[in-house]
Write an enzyme that holds these catalytic residues in place. Structure first.
Site, PDB file in Angstrom:
ATOM      1  N   ASP A  12      -2.458  -6.836  -1.007  1.00 33.99           N
ATOM      2  CA  ASP A  12      -2.033  -5.433  -0.940  1.00 33.99           C
ATOM      3  C   ASP A  12      -1.890  -5.016   0.523  1.00 33.99           C
ATOM      4  OD1 ASP A  12      -1.241  -2.941  -1.818  1.00 33.99           O
ATOM      5  OD2 ASP A  12      -3.249  -2.209  -2.263  1.00 33.99           O
ATOM      6  N   HIS A  54      -2.358   3.437 -10.558  1.00 29.29           N
ATOM      7  CA  HIS A  54      -2.515   4.844 -10.164  1.00 29.29           C
ATOM      8  C   HIS A  54      -2.457   5.728 -11.411  1.00 29.29           C
ATOM      9  CE1 HIS A  54      -2.448   4.070  -5.830  1.00 29.29           C
ATOM     10  NE2 HIS A  54      -1.600   3.098  -6.131  1.00 29.29           N
TER      11      HIS A  54
END
Length: 398
Positions: free
Chosen positions: A277, A194
């Site tokens: 994920d 991120h």
């Protein structure tokens, strides 16, 4: 002694057709061709199916209606017992950006769940994903928790640490290099995630421990312009830095076939870790769900094989399972079965420094195995020599 015979064994040296694996006290004793007589051994007929090392998921948030950040032992066990059905023999439970107290609660719950986890994927340590992220690349991470690295905070979280094995953060943030150096001093892997970094920032991060790119393409910059000049983003940097490993969400949705092919072409199986994920909706029917903990998670919609934010403008997590990752790399990316298996066994083990005991069918390593058919349908999951899951459709016989 446990003897698994009549299997197509995916071993580091190549495929052993009609092979045998011998196991004692949860440890692989030998890998043999043919079907030798072993007096007194319990036998499992693999039925001519493939036998590989167990799948290792470096990045998983939930499954079966549970999320690790529910912070209950029931949730931890529920996630582990869900993913073991799909070949995951070991996992790194993963958090989302949250308060310091939530992270501390997750650590405490992990420790409580560890000894009770007898019927699910093994827990190998926690992966903290956030909260030290770039706001512009937060994705479905809740913005109210995004912040820069805080030494007082992370040192408290890691005081007397025995369970955190990895922490994902944005390397360009103020204090992020000091943070990574502290992680390395604690034998914790820093991973970049991120992040809105450009090449020079990624390179500095890599040189200070950020050697793994969390879910490549998701939540990271590509080629960008600043004051009219173009800069290589995180994606290009991960490709350029030969020593950087990358995670790939191989659900075929987060990354379509051409991108899976491109990543494999550039990085190769030795630098790619397939990850689910997965959030709590993995292994569950489509519909409404929650990303993160029940107490303060985000509402999402699961449809088309993926979780989305309610406005449908962004994905909000994967609902895939490990068997699908292998299947997709073979069918969508054109990778050989052996290479696809390597990306969810041997490579993850190497990234996390556990190759001495996990990740391949080698004498002396833990007897974590998966038996699966030609469509990667899981027949049996075996952890340390114990059959933890057996498909009702399995033709493999005990």
């Amino acid at each position: 002694m446990l003897k698994i015979f009549n299997g197509k064994i995916i071993a580091p040296g190549g495929l052993i057709d009609n092979g045998t694996v011998l196991i004692k006290d949860g440890i692989i004793q030998d890998i043999l061709a043919g079907n030798p007589e072993i007096e007194g051994a319990e036998e499992i007929d693999a039925g001519g199916h493939y036998v590989s090392a167990g799948f290792i998921d470096l990045h998983v948030h939930g499954g079966g209606g549970h999320d690790f950040m529910d912070n209950t032992v029931e949730a931890f066990l529920g996630v582990a017992e869900t993913h073991v059905k799909y070949g995951t023999t070991a996992m790194y439970p993963t958090t989302l950006s949250s308060t310091k107290q939530d992270i501390l609660d997750t650590i405490a719950t992990y420790q409580l769940a560890l000894d009770q986890n007898t019927n699910g994927s093994q827990f190998l340590g926690l992966h903290l994903e956030g909260p030290y992220f770039a706001m512009a690349q937060r994705g479905a991470q809740d913005p109210k928790y995004i912040r820069d690295p805080d030494p007082e905070e992370y040192k408290e979280i890691l005081a007397d640490n025995k369970v955190v094995k990895r922490w994902s953060a944005a390397p360009e943030l103020k204090g992020a290099i000091e943070f990574s150096r502290y992680l390395l001093s604690k034998n914790i892997l820093p991973a970049l995630a991120h992040t809105d970094a450009v090449y020079d920032e990624v390179l500095e991060g890599y040189q200070n421990g950020y050697t793994l790119a969390t879910h490549l393409y998701s939540g990271m910059s590509g080629v960008t312009r600043r004051n009219a000049y173009r800069y290589a983003g995180v994606i290009e940097s991960a490709f350029l830095i030969d020593g950087m490993s990358v995670e790939v969400i191989g659900d075929g949705i987060h990354l379509p076939a051409p991108l899976l092919q491109l990543i494999y072409k550039i990085k190769g199986a030795d630098r790619i870790a397939l990850i689910t994920d997965a959030m709590r909706a993995a292994g569950m029917p489509p519909g409404e769900s929650i990303l993160g903990g029940l107490k303060n998670g985000l509402k999402v919609i699961v449809e088309d094989g993926v979780a989305k934010l309610p406005d449908r403008k962004s994905f909000a997590g994967s609902v895939t399972t490990a068997d699908c990752l292998v299947r997709n790399m073979v069918n969508l990316a054109g990778v050989t079965l052996a290479e696809a298996v390597k990306m969810i066994t041997e490579t993850p083990a190497a990234i996390m420094g556990i190759s001495d005991r996990k990740g391949s069918l080698v004498k002396g390593k833990d007897a974590d195995l998966v038996i699966f058919n030609s469509n990667i349908g899981i027949q049996k999951t075996i952890i340390k020599g114990k059959v933890v899951y057996q498909s009702v459709y399995s033709s493999a016989k005990v």
